[in-house]
Scaffold this motif. Structure first.
Motif, mmCIF file in Angstrom:
data_model
loop_
_atom_site.group_PDB
_atom_site.id
_atom_site.type_symbol
_atom_site.label_atom_id
_atom_site.label_comp_id
_atom_site.label_asym_id
_atom_site.label_seq_id
_atom_site.Cartn_x
_atom_site.Cartn_y
_atom_site.Cartn_z
ATOM 1 N N GLN A 63 0.855 -1.181 0.000
ATOM 2 C CA GLN A 63 0.000 0.000 0.000
ATOM 3 C C GLN A 63 0.892 1.233 0.000
ATOM 4 O O GLN A 63 2.102 1.127 0.177
ATOM 5 C CB GLN A 63 -0.897 0.002 1.242
ATOM 6 C CG GLN A 63 -0.108 -0.019 2.553
ATOM 7 C CD GLN A 63 -0.999 -0.183 3.761
ATOM 8 O OE1 GLN A 63 -2.181 -0.436 3.636
ATOM 9 N NE2 GLN A 63 -0.437 -0.030 4.947
ATOM 10 N N TYR A 64 0.282 2.383 -0.225
ATOM 11 C CA TYR A 64 1.135 3.579 -0.225
ATOM 12 C C TYR A 64 1.633 3.836 1.199
ATOM 13 O O TYR A 64 0.952 3.547 2.180
ATOM 14 C CB TYR A 64 0.412 4.789 -0.804
ATOM 15 C CG TYR A 64 -0.817 5.253 -0.088
ATOM 16 C CD1 TYR A 64 -0.731 6.105 1.015
ATOM 17 C CD2 TYR A 64 -2.088 4.880 -0.523
ATOM 18 C CE1 TYR A 64 -1.862 6.562 1.669
ATOM 19 C CE2 TYR A 64 -3.231 5.319 0.141
ATOM 20 C CZ TYR A 64 -3.112 6.160 1.224
ATOM 21 O OH TYR A 64 -4.222 6.608 1.879
ATOM 22 N N PRO A 65 2.877 4.347 1.317
ATOM 23 C CA PRO A 65 3.515 4.459 2.634
ATOM 24 C C PRO A 65 2.727 5.344 3.595
ATOM 25 O O PRO A 65 2.245 6.419 3.217
ATOM 26 C CB PRO A 65 4.880 5.086 2.316
ATOM 27 C CG PRO A 65 5.122 4.772 0.876
ATOM 28 C CD PRO A 65 3.770 4.788 0.232
ATOM 29 N N ALA A 66 2.612 4.896 4.826
ATOM 30 C CA ALA A 66 1.969 5.701 5.867
ATOM 31 C C ALA A 66 2.785 6.964 6.096
ATOM 32 O O ALA A 66 4.000 6.912 6.230
ATOM 33 C CB ALA A 66 1.869 4.888 7.161
ATOM 34 N N GLY A 67 2.120 8.089 6.101
ATOM 35 C CA GLY A 67 2.790 9.367 6.319
ATOM 36 C C GLY A 67 3.185 10.082 5.051
ATOM 37 O O GLY A 67 3.658 11.228 5.102
ATOM 38 N N ILE A 68 2.981 9.452 3.884
ATOM 39 C CA ILE A 68 3.392 10.095 2.638
ATOM 40 C C ILE A 68 2.576 11.356 2.354
ATOM 41 O O ILE A 68 3.033 12.285 1.709
ATOM 42 C CB ILE A 68 3.312 9.109 1.448
ATOM 43 C CG1 ILE A 68 4.129 9.651 0.272
ATOM 44 C CG2 ILE A 68 1.869 8.849 1.038
ATOM 45 C CD1 ILE A 68 4.294 8.662 -0.845
ATOM 46 N N GLU A 69 1.357 11.379 2.886
ATOM 47 C CA GLU A 69 0.502 12.555 2.667
ATOM 48 C C GLU A 69 1.064 13.799 3.343
ATOM 49 O O GLU A 69 0.644 14.923 3.032
ATOM 50 C CB GLU A 69 -0.917 12.272 3.169
ATOM 51 C CG GLU A 69 -1.033 12.057 4.674
ATOM 52 C CD GLU A 69 -0.719 10.648 5.115
ATOM 53 O OE1 GLU A 69 -0.899 10.359 6.313
ATOM 54 O OE2 GLU A 69 -0.305 9.826 4.265
ATOM 55 N N ASN A 70 2.021 13.631 4.236
ATOM 56 C CA ASN A 70 2.626 14.778 4.926
ATOM 57 C C ASN A 70 3.824 15.356 4.188
ATOM 58 O O ASN A 70 4.375 16.374 4.608
ATOM 59 C CB ASN A 70 3.052 14.375 6.345
ATOM 60 C CG ASN A 70 1.881 13.950 7.205
ATOM 61 O OD1 ASN A 70 0.804 14.535 7.121
ATOM 62 N ND2 ASN A 70 2.073 12.915 8.015
ATOM 63 N N LEU A 71 4.219 14.717 3.092
ATOM 64 C CA LEU A 71 5.366 15.214 2.319
ATOM 65 C C LEU A 71 4.878 16.263 1.326
ATOM 66 O O LEU A 71 4.842 16.051 0.112
ATOM 67 C CB LEU A 71 6.066 14.050 1.605
ATOM 68 C CG LEU A 71 6.584 12.924 2.502
ATOM 69 C CD1 LEU A 71 7.288 11.853 1.674
ATOM 70 C CD2 LEU A 71 7.527 13.461 3.569
ATOM 71 N N SER A 72 4.509 17.413 1.850
ATOM 72 C CA SER A 72 3.838 18.437 1.041
ATOM 73 C C SER A 72 4.752 19.064 -0.004
ATOM 74 O O SER A 72 4.271 19.728 -0.930
ATOM 75 C CB SER A 72 3.278 19.534 1.953
ATOM 76 O OG SER A 72 4.329 20.143 2.701
ATOM 77 N N ARG A 73 6.069 18.879 0.118
ATOM 78 C CA ARG A 73 6.998 19.480 -0.840
ATOM 79 C C ARG A 73 7.286 18.571 -2.031
ATOM 80 O O ARG A 73 8.019 18.951 -2.939
ATOM 81 C CB ARG A 73 8.303 19.841 -0.135
ATOM 82 C CG ARG A 73 8.139 20.871 0.956
ATOM 83 C CD ARG A 73 9.351 20.901 1.885
ATOM 84 N NE ARG A 73 9.180 21.870 2.957
ATOM 85 C CZ ARG A 73 8.498 21.661 4.066
ATOM 86 N NH1 ARG A 73 7.869 20.506 4.241
ATOM 87 N NH2 ARG A 73 8.397 22.590 5.005
ATOM 88 N N LEU A 130 5.987 4.993 -7.215
ATOM 89 C CA LEU A 130 5.772 3.862 -6.325
ATOM 90 C C LEU A 130 5.295 2.660 -7.130
ATOM 91 O O LEU A 130 4.611 2.813 -8.153
ATOM 92 C CB LEU A 130 4.724 4.200 -5.253
ATOM 93 C CG LEU A 130 5.006 5.410 -4.351
ATOM 94 C CD1 LEU A 130 3.798 5.705 -3.478
ATOM 95 C CD2 LEU A 130 6.245 5.175 -3.497
ATOM 96 N N ASN A 131 5.634 1.467 -6.645
ATOM 97 C CA ASN A 131 5.225 0.224 -7.288
ATOM 98 C C ASN A 131 4.238 -0.489 -6.361
ATOM 99 O O ASN A 131 4.626 -1.212 -5.452
ATOM 100 C CB ASN A 131 6.456 -0.642 -7.550
ATOM 101 C CG ASN A 131 6.102 -1.997 -8.127
ATOM 102 O OD1 ASN A 131 5.049 -2.170 -8.740
ATOM 103 N ND2 ASN A 131 6.964 -2.978 -7.914
ATOM 104 N N ILE A 132 2.924 -0.255 -6.595
ATOM 105 C CA ILE A 132 1.886 -0.822 -5.724
ATOM 106 C C ILE A 132 0.828 -1.498 -6.594
ATOM 107 O O ILE A 132 -0.219 -0.915 -6.909
ATOM 108 C CB ILE A 132 1.225 0.274 -4.853
ATOM 109 C CG1 ILE A 132 2.252 1.269 -4.328
ATOM 110 C CG2 ILE A 132 0.455 -0.355 -3.698
ATOM 111 C CD1 ILE A 132 1.658 2.401 -3.530
ATOM 112 N N PRO A 133 1.044 -2.757 -6.997
ATOM 113 C CA PRO A 133 0.082 -3.441 -7.876
ATOM 114 C C PRO A 133 -1.320 -3.564 -7.286
ATOM 115 O O PRO A 133 -2.308 -3.591 -8.027
ATOM 116 C CB PRO A 133 0.713 -4.823 -8.084
ATOM 117 C CG PRO A 133 2.167 -4.620 -7.806
ATOM 118 C CD PRO A 133 2.233 -3.580 -6.742
#
Length: 779
Positions: A490-500, A506-509
């Motif tokens: 799944q997409y990494p937890a906390g990625i939504e906080n990388l606002s920059r 990402l490789n998420i089949p």
């Protein structure tokens, strides 16, 4: 070496221009003053072009102890340190104020003090620079000579670097070559301490030494003589002959008492191999293959040498890294060209733009930069498209080690493959793993202000969710996050906080949706690349990503526009692959700069929708249509007049099973240069191109037209055609005679032609003018 300062100066320019948001009042004047001072230093550095180039050459040749201008080296380190600290100030104080709409009043003194501190440092650097002396004129004259030679031969400077290393690192003593102790120790470790499996160790020309002499020193060392039961040194050269290679190995390895028996089987190669296997079965052996030019050698070696699981080795010396694709490393892994990063220009352009390397964020400018690097010999074109444009490229094997070494030394990037001890990771902004997942073990010791995290290995290992979460938690200032082929659940937890973030791959089949929680805060994204994900649902928040330029998925469904309070994707230039149900006039009409589009799905079901919406894409240049109907043979796709925008230059069809001849419709596209009718795109028996049709067409592919029998062409059709591929042409009896009247036509590929057409090609008299290839079996 002033690359870090140059990039920071460009970042300040973007801030002042409002490209990253509105600056707080407390920062405007100080940032302007700081930018002015940096520009002065940058202009002064141009007067030291030869000094800096010479310094880089010494670094690239691993001869830093010979550097003449120690002051220049020291000041460049100070400039790197200044650029690092300055980026840190901007990330810490300025960007949060912009992106999070914080009130700057409470922090205005902190911001002003930090910027004034930077101004003071750059002024000190200016004063220091005024005291630096240039390198001696005789060195500058020599360097000018080499620079002139480099214009004739782009790789010349790289050869010079390696020659300098060889000259300065070796000395004669008692007829033995001495020096490069660390490298020799590493080579001996690979030969003696490696795995039990039969493995190959390669010595490249590009490591800065005489590869044959270096291998010979290892071959003749007491360590090697005591460890291996038998040894053979076999010259290979470019004139490689398998039978001669086998005979030479046998002569070197086997005792003279057994040679007469073995060599009697002069014409029976298999019996020789059996003899060799029998002799080596209980022995640990070392074979040196000196000067290998083709990977056919290794294919043959694998057949004739046994793997006794006792630490036997093959040591090779090679000049070209490309032949190593089928060899094995000392740890049993296959040597891959992926150690030299290779990729498509489009991906490269997006990375450069996200990094801030391209001043105007333009792919056209990025393409100019790439072409210049190719002209200078730094980049090699690996594959070109049929139209002649670059498809994949990589660093030249000659320059790659030097470029990576210099990049690590000047703290531009940290790559564990070049710096296992982590000496260059203190102030780097970029981390790059090139080999395998094990290189990620060192990322937790990187600076938290990291800007780019790249995983370029082709190994598709599974990334632990804890590690991906750790990356997002540690590096909150990331602009580029490329986890490459690493497999995620799944997409990494906390990625939504990388606002920059500007670039995300990402490789998420298993990913089926792009929720609001993921998209709502990633407002600075330029590139969103998830090629293995097939998205059924996308949140409305995607319409807020008005900086988005590149959208790459296995398949993606865009939502209807939510209304007037949401912006359009006004900068989106590339989409692959879009579900056809999204191709409404309203959605496509909100993509005004869309230049490249792939549509994949049931085109038969949605053909009415497509016929109305595509024509309005006035900037569209490349269109790929892939039909995935559940019952393609029942498909009834029809091309309509004026269905496609006249701006198209590249058009391809796959599995469309068009009923009617597509040529009368397509030949009216005024700028079409490449047309590919791929797998089962047309099931008819006749093609007819009228006069004056396809005025700009250069490349035509006709593939999987299994029943094509007749092809006619008007006298003035396709005047610019250069390349034609017909695969197969099992029922096509003749090609249009007009082909041979075209001035630019030069390349023809025919697959599985019927005997009559094959014979006509054999009897064709003007074969020297054309590149004619017939597959299989040739003419």
């Amino acid at each position: 070496m002033d690359i870090n300062l140059g990039l920071f100066s460009e970042r300040l320019r973007r801030l002042l221009a409002g490209e990253e948001g509105t600056l707080p009042d407390a920062a405007k004047e100080e940032i302007q003053n700081l930018h002015t001072e940096i520009e002065v230093v940058t202009s002064w550095l141009r007067d030291y072009d030869y000094d800096l180039a010479w310094l880089l050459m010494q670094i690239g040749a691993a001869a830093e102890d010979q550097i003449h201008s120690t002051d220049l080296k020291a000041i460049m380190k100070e400039i790197n340190r200044f650029a690092y600290e300055s980026e840190k100030v901007i990330d810490t104080f300025i960007i949060p104020t912009i992106t999070e709409q914080q009130k700057s009043g409470s922090r205005s003194k902190e911001i002003r003090d930090a910027l004034l501190g930077l101004q003071s440092k750059i002024i000190d650097i200016k004063q220091w620079m005024q005291q630096i002396e240039h390198i001696p004129f005789d060195i500058i004259d020599v360097f000018k000579l080499y620079k002139a030679e480099a214009r004739k031969s782009p790789a010349f400077l790289c050869f010079f670097k390696f020659f300098k290393t060889e000259a300065s690192s070796f000395k004669k003593r008692d007829n033995d070559i001495v020096g490069l102790d660390d490298k020799m120790e590493e080579l001996l470790d690979h030969l003696i301490e490696g795995p039990p499996q039969l493995s190959v160790v390669a010595v490249l020309d590009s490591v800065g030494l005489d590869k044959t002499a270096f291998a010979a020193e290892a071959y003749n060392s007491n360590y090697v003589k005591h460890y291996f039961d038998c040894q053979a040194w076999v010259p290979v050269s470019i004139l490689y002959q398998p039978d001669s290679l086998l005979d030479n190995i046998i002569k070197f390895l086997m005792p003279s008492s057994k040679l007469s028996e073995v060599m009697e089987d002069r014409d029976y190669e298999m019996r020789k191999i059996i003899h060799l296997h029998g002799y080596l079965m209980s022995k640990r052996y070392l074979i040196v293959l000196d000067d290998v030019w083709t990977n056919d050698v290794w294919e043959f070696i694998q057949e004739i040498l046994p793997d006794n699981l006792n630490g036997s080795r093959v040591l090779t010396t090679v000049s070209n890294i490309e032949i190593l694709t089928s060899f094995q490393l000392e740890n049993g892994q296959h040597i891959r060209l992926d150690l030299v990063p290779a990729g498509g220009p489009l991906r490269l352009y997006q990375l450069w733009i996200a990094e801030g390397f391209v001043r105007d964020n333009s792919e056209a400018t990025a393409e100019e930069i790439l072409e210049e690097l190719i002209d200078r010999g730094f980049i090699q074109v690996k594959r070109r498209k049929a139209s002649g444009t670059i498809k994949t490229c990589s660093f030249s094997s000659l320059v790659w080690p030097t470029i990576l070494a210099v990049a690590c030394t000047v703290e531009f990037i940290y790559a564990p493959v070049m710096d296992p001890q982590g000496k260059s990771r203190k102030r780097v902004r970029r981390f790059c793993a090139n080999v395998n997942l094990g290189e990620l073990d060192s990322f937790d010791r990187l600076d938290s202000y990291l800007h780019s995290f790249l995983y370029l290995s082709p190994e598709s290992d599974h990334l632990n969710p804890r590690d991906s979460m750790k990356i997002c938690k540690m590096f909150k200032f990331l602009r580029v996050l490329d986890l490459g082929s690493l497999f995620l659940d799944q997409y990494p937890a906390g990625i939504e906080n990388l606002s920059r973030l500007r670039y995300l791959k990402l490789n998420i089949p298993s990913l089926k949706s792009l929720p609001s929680s993921l998209l709502s805060n990633l407002l600075n994204l330029y590139t969103l690349d998830m090629p293995s994900s097939y998205i059924d649902h996308t949140a409305d928040d995607i319409w807020k990503l008005n900086k988005l330029r590149h959208l790459n998925f296995g398949l993606i469904t865009l939502p209807a526009h939510p209304g007037k309070y949401c912006s359009s994707l006004e900068n989106l230039n590339f989409i692959s692959a879009l579900h056809p149900r999204c191709c409404t006039p309203d959605i496509l009409g909100r993509l005004p700069k869309l230049g490249s589009l792939q549509i994949c799905g049931d085109l038969n079901y949605y053909q009415s929708l497509l016929s109305k919406s595509l024509h309005g894409l006035s900037c569209l240049e490349s269109l790929k249509l892939v039909n995935e109907s559940k019952m393609p043979r029942l498909s009834k796709i029809v091309l309509f007049e004026n269905q496609f925008p006249p701006s198209l230059t590249h058009l391809s069809f796959s599995n469309t099973d068009l009923i009617d001849d597509p040529m009368p419709t397509l030949q009216k596209l005024p700028y079409l240069q490449v047309l590919k009718l791929k797998q089962n795109s047309y099931s008819g028996r006749k093609l007819a191109c009228g006069s004056d049709g396809f005025p700009k067409l250069k490349v035509l592919h006709l593939k999987s037209m299994l029943w094509l029998e007749e092809w006619t062409m008007g006298n003035e059709a396709m005047p610019k055609l250069e390349c034609l591929v017909v695969n197969p042409c099992a029922y096509l009896k003749r090609l249009p005679e007009h082909l041979w009247c075209m001035k630019n036509f030069k390349k023809l590929e025919l697959w599985w032609p019927q005997p009559e057409l094959r014979q006509k090609m054999r009897d064709f008299e003007d074969t020297e003018r054309y590149d004619i290839q017939i597959y299989p079996f040739g003419m």
